[in-house]
Design a protein around this motif. Structure first.
Motif, mmCIF file in Angstrom:
data_model
loop_
_atom_site.group_PDB
_atom_site.id
_atom_site.type_symbol
_atom_site.label_atom_id
_atom_site.label_comp_id
_atom_site.label_asym_id
_atom_site.label_seq_id
_atom_site.Cartn_x
_atom_site.Cartn_y
_atom_site.Cartn_z
ATOM 1 N N GLU A 96 0.847 -1.198 0.000
ATOM 2 C CA GLU A 96 0.000 0.000 0.000
ATOM 3 C C GLU A 96 0.885 1.251 0.000
ATOM 4 O O GLU A 96 1.738 1.378 -0.881
ATOM 5 C CB GLU A 96 -0.984 -0.087 1.188
ATOM 6 C CG GLU A 96 -1.841 -1.363 1.068
ATOM 7 C CD GLU A 96 -2.922 -1.512 2.125
ATOM 8 O OE1 GLU A 96 -3.156 -0.583 2.904
ATOM 9 O OE2 GLU A 96 -3.573 -2.577 2.140
ATOM 10 N N ASP A 97 0.706 2.151 0.970
ATOM 11 C CA ASP A 97 1.545 3.367 0.962
ATOM 12 C C ASP A 97 2.488 3.393 2.160
ATOM 13 O O ASP A 97 2.889 4.451 2.620
ATOM 14 C CB ASP A 97 0.656 4.615 0.954
ATOM 15 C CG ASP A 97 -0.219 4.711 2.195
ATOM 16 O OD1 ASP A 97 -0.211 3.763 3.006
ATOM 17 O OD2 ASP A 97 -0.916 5.720 2.354
ATOM 18 N N GLU A 98 2.864 2.204 2.648
ATOM 19 C CA GLU A 98 3.574 2.126 3.932
ATOM 20 C C GLU A 98 4.911 1.407 3.796
ATOM 21 O O GLU A 98 4.968 0.193 3.598
ATOM 22 C CB GLU A 98 2.662 1.404 4.935
ATOM 23 C CG GLU A 98 3.174 1.476 6.340
ATOM 24 C CD GLU A 98 2.133 1.069 7.373
ATOM 25 O OE1 GLU A 98 0.926 1.096 7.074
ATOM 26 O OE2 GLU A 98 2.558 0.708 8.475
ATOM 27 N N GLY A 100 7.137 0.539 5.945
ATOM 28 C CA GLY A 100 7.417 -0.503 6.932
ATOM 29 C C GLY A 100 6.839 -1.861 6.578
ATOM 30 O O GLY A 100 7.271 -2.884 7.119
ATOM 31 N N LEU A 101 5.854 -1.888 5.680
ATOM 32 C CA LEU A 101 5.266 -3.175 5.303
ATOM 33 C C LEU A 101 6.235 -4.026 4.493
ATOM 34 O O LEU A 101 6.071 -5.249 4.404
ATOM 35 C CB LEU A 101 3.960 -2.966 4.529
ATOM 36 C CG LEU A 101 2.791 -2.430 5.355
ATOM 37 C CD1 LEU A 101 1.527 -2.314 4.496
ATOM 38 C CD2 LEU A 101 2.512 -3.326 6.563
ATOM 39 N N GLU A 103 9.381 -4.639 5.321
ATOM 40 C CA GLU A 103 10.028 -5.514 6.304
ATOM 41 C C GLU A 103 9.043 -6.547 6.852
ATOM 42 O O GLU A 103 9.399 -7.710 7.069
ATOM 43 C CB GLU A 103 10.634 -4.704 7.454
ATOM 44 C CG GLU A 103 11.322 -5.612 8.477
ATOM 45 C CD GLU A 103 12.183 -4.878 9.485
ATOM 46 O OE1 GLU A 103 12.427 -3.669 9.313
ATOM 47 O OE2 GLU A 103 12.622 -5.528 10.449
ATOM 48 N N ILE A 104 7.794 -6.114 7.084
ATOM 49 C CA ILE A 104 6.764 -7.058 7.551
ATOM 50 C C ILE A 104 6.677 -8.243 6.584
ATOM 51 O O ILE A 104 6.734 -9.408 6.995
ATOM 52 C CB ILE A 104 5.395 -6.345 7.640
ATOM 53 C CG1 ILE A 104 5.405 -5.250 8.722
ATOM 54 C CG2 ILE A 104 4.255 -7.359 7.852
ATOM 55 C CD1 ILE A 104 5.336 -5.714 10.142
ATOM 56 N N LYS B 45 -4.360 -4.330 10.108
ATOM 57 C CA LYS B 45 -3.481 -3.393 9.426
ATOM 58 C C LYS B 45 -2.885 -2.375 10.387
ATOM 59 O O LYS B 45 -1.691 -2.041 10.303
ATOM 60 C CB LYS B 45 -4.263 -2.684 8.308
ATOM 61 C CG LYS B 45 -3.475 -1.662 7.514
ATOM 62 C CD LYS B 45 -2.480 -2.316 6.563
ATOM 63 C CE LYS B 45 -1.443 -1.298 6.089
ATOM 64 N NZ LYS B 45 -2.027 -0.070 5.547
ATOM 65 N N LEU B 48 -0.079 -4.045 12.156
ATOM 66 C CA LEU B 48 1.141 -4.152 11.338
ATOM 67 C C LEU B 48 1.924 -2.849 11.370
ATOM 68 O O LEU B 48 3.165 -2.848 11.424
ATOM 69 C CB LEU B 48 0.786 -4.506 9.891
ATOM 70 C CG LEU B 48 0.204 -5.894 9.641
ATOM 71 C CD1 LEU B 48 -0.109 -6.067 8.157
ATOM 72 C CD2 LEU B 48 1.144 -7.000 10.105
ATOM 73 N N SER B 49 1.205 -1.728 11.340
ATOM 74 C CA SER B 49 1.894 -0.428 11.391
ATOM 75 C C SER B 49 2.619 -0.260 12.725
ATOM 76 O O SER B 49 3.725 0.296 12.775
ATOM 77 C CB SER B 49 0.891 0.719 11.201
ATOM 78 O OG SER B 49 0.270 0.624 9.942
ATOM 79 N N ILE B 51 3.806 -2.754 14.552
ATOM 80 C CA ILE B 51 4.986 -3.639 14.487
ATOM 81 C C ILE B 51 6.082 -2.982 13.651
ATOM 82 O O ILE B 51 7.271 -3.057 13.996
ATOM 83 C CB ILE B 51 4.590 -5.025 13.935
ATOM 84 C CG1 ILE B 51 3.695 -5.746 14.948
ATOM 85 C CG2 ILE B 51 5.834 -5.864 13.611
ATOM 86 C CD1 ILE B 51 3.153 -7.092 14.480
ATOM 87 N N SER B 52 5.692 -2.315 12.564
ATOM 88 C CA SER B 52 6.686 -1.598 11.738
ATOM 89 C C SER B 52 7.417 -0.546 12.559
ATOM 90 O O SER B 52 8.627 -0.356 12.414
ATOM 91 C CB SER B 52 6.008 -0.902 10.559
ATOM 92 O OG SER B 52 5.510 -1.843 9.660
ATOM 93 N N LYS B 53 6.657 0.157 13.404
ATOM 94 C CA LYS B 53 7.271 1.179 14.250
ATOM 95 C C LYS B 53 8.287 0.531 15.188
ATOM 96 O O LYS B 53 9.404 1.038 15.367
ATOM 97 C CB LYS B 53 6.175 1.908 15.027
ATOM 98 C CG LYS B 53 6.615 3.183 15.700
ATOM 99 C CD LYS B 53 5.408 4.054 16.093
ATOM 100 C CE LYS B 53 4.525 3.338 17.088
ATOM 101 N NZ LYS B 53 3.427 4.201 17.584
ATOM 102 N N ASN B 55 9.861 -2.285 14.641
ATOM 103 C CA ASN B 55 11.014 -2.729 13.836
ATOM 104 C C ASN B 55 12.014 -1.595 13.660
ATOM 105 O O ASN B 55 13.230 -1.813 13.700
ATOM 106 C CB ASN B 55 10.538 -3.249 12.474
ATOM 107 C CG ASN B 55 9.887 -4.623 12.581
ATOM 108 O OD1 ASN B 55 10.118 -5.362 13.546
ATOM 109 N ND2 ASN B 55 9.070 -4.967 11.607
ATOM 110 N N LEU B 108 5.787 -12.744 12.922
ATOM 111 C CA LEU B 108 6.279 -11.367 13.111
ATOM 112 C C LEU B 108 6.759 -11.129 14.542
ATOM 113 O O LEU B 108 7.200 -10.030 14.861
ATOM 114 C CB LEU B 108 5.178 -10.372 12.735
ATOM 115 C CG LEU B 108 4.773 -10.403 11.247
ATOM 116 C CD1 LEU B 108 3.559 -9.529 10.998
ATOM 117 C CD2 LEU B 108 5.945 -9.968 10.356
#
Lengths: 326, 326
Positions: A96-98, A100-101, A103-104, B45, B48-49, B51-53, B55, B108
């Protein structure tokens, strides 16, 4: 040619409809690893559901397939007579527009992502757009992140300028996993000699497509014609940059072809791939099932490649490339 | 008590607002690992954001924190003077209605999930509901999947019947990561003696909460009162089933408390936690910052626990439990 005695045999793109019967054919084919398409137009959540389905398949069909996270897994697949599955996206829609996804999805096993699929994406321009704006801001950040994580940048369905900019910008070599030279057949999806030279000079890879619309004479293409194309590409960019990315799409109904072409972005069927027909084209008679990879190996030998070169094209080049990028 | 010389020191629940300063305090506190809350009402979703933070934090603050995937990572955290971060959910909202998302989140790094957070979830009934319907169909499937993967089932905010059914149904021991005995303070979030006995008999764990509303006299609770509670619980269910789950929530503005209570399911603020006030209560003076874990250790020694028992309560029991479940 008995591929089961060879190592490694790798197909850098298949997008079939999978079930146990197809996994059995994969395991019988002699392939050690195959890069499979998880997503075309799917968003993040839809893609997670697809990965969940694969996770269940890895349990249910553990005797036939395993997930490839590192190149060691390709060797394990060979040694246990199974096929290693390399997760990949044909589009950037899952992230999408992220940023960090990326790495997920890498943590979940994804090892290849195309920057675009035919259309403009948030990362760059697709090969069927009228105007080619090259890499976007997000596209450059995504390449940095893919470089950091070790995810292959695929530009098979990407526009010419975006391809050139990706080659230039990326710190790692990149790949055209499934396309042919435009000099062999002049269709939008094939690649110019200038691009292929730049790709190879940066250490990249070209996977030859067996999709009929990318071949001379389409479904009637001969094995000799295909192998002669490989020969000319070896002369142009060097045999060490060549592999197979068959683009084999088995088992789908015709309406899935419409989804692949038009996703949800068009209310009428898009007329891509130089064909208005919305039915799956027939693959050439010498490459219409998973067992036919041996025909390609034999054809390449007959065309004049020596056995070491055939081994490189059939998988050793991909393995070296994946080891470098991952 | 110098906690830095002890191993392992584990807090089984913190839900603070994290930044470098807080990570520095964590690393200075002597804690070896902390179970942190990623999600309350967040969907897939949104989680996931988050978790990205994390990471990105693991990269930016690699000198202070690391992700705990196995118990070996807790030892690595100790040996490198860092704090291991254990990912957990306080609700099942991140898996939405999809069983396969449990494995996705496990891959994850998520190692703990509460079945419910106060309200009815798709898995079971929360502790603030009027009617308690126990585990749902999806709840039983989720427990099977968490057992298979090795993810801790947490029932801290779960209703009585749902807790009992989860203990009975799960093949692995489960946890109340952060609550106290109802016999100590009679609030909805604390747990009955009958439940705590069943929890311990199945090999489960109780993490004592320092959240003021779960304590005798709230913010004025004395260290002696807290430690006497631990003592009585040890008599009731055995010291080997006891740990700390402080429920420390530092750094949040008051409106986040409102979000934690009411999410998006209520248009008016919910009056949970036996308090209508929508401001954060003060923690007791002897436990209001990360450095205060040593006070608990000293208090337990003074109450009569020997040093081995204090070591068990301060982390060794959690480590043994995590090793068994993961």
């Amino acid at each position: 040619m008995n591929l089961k005695q060879k190592f490694p045999i790798i197909d850098a793109l298949q997008a079939s409809k999978w079930d146990r019967a197809t996994f059995q054919q994969l395991a019988d084919s002699g392939l050690d690893a195959v890069h499979v398409t998880l997503a075309f137009w799917h968003d993040c959540k839809e893609t997670l559901s697809i990965i969940s389905k694969w996770n269940q398949w890895f349990i249910d069909h553990n005797d036939l397939i395993l997930l490839v996270r590192t190149i060691d897994d390709v060797r394990i697949a060979h040694d246990t007579s199974r096929v290693g599955i390399i997760f990949g996206f044909q589009n950037s829609s899952p992230i999408e527009d992220e940023l960090g996804l990326i790495e997920i999805f890498h943590t979940l096993g994804v090892r290849v992502m195309q920057l675009t699929y035919n259309n403009q994406s948030l990362l760059g321009t697709g090969c069927y757009e009228s105007n080619d704006a090259g890499l976007t801001n997000f596209g450059r950040n995504a390449i940095d992140e893919m470089n950091r994580l070790g995810m292959v940048i695929d530009v098979s369905h990407t526009s010419e300028i975006t391809c050139f900019e990706a080659i230039e910008y990326s710190k790692c070599p990149i790949a055209v996993t499934h396309a042919n030279p435009i000099s062999y057949r002049n269709v939008v999806r094939n690649k110019s000699d200038e691009l292929l030279i730049a790709l190879a000079e940066s250490g990249g890879m070209l996977g030859f497509s067996l999709y009929p619309l990318h071949l001379e004479d389409g479904s009637d293409c001969t094995l000799e014609s295909f192998c002669q194309m490989v020969c000319r590409a070896a002369d142009l960019i060097g045999v060490e940059h060549l592999g197979i990315g068959s683009d084999l799409c088995l088992g789908w109904p015709d309406d899935y072809l419409e989804y692949m072409r038009s996703g949800t972005w068009s209310s009428t069927s898009s007329k891509n791939e130089s064909s208005s027909a919305l039915i799956w084209p027939d693959y050439p008679s010498w490459f219409c099932k998973l067992n036919d990879f041996s025909n390609i190996g034999e054809g390449l030998l007959e065309t004049g490649f020596n056995s070491e070169e055939v081994n490189m094209i059939m998988g050793a080049n991909w393995l070296r490339f994946f080891e470098e990028v991952w």
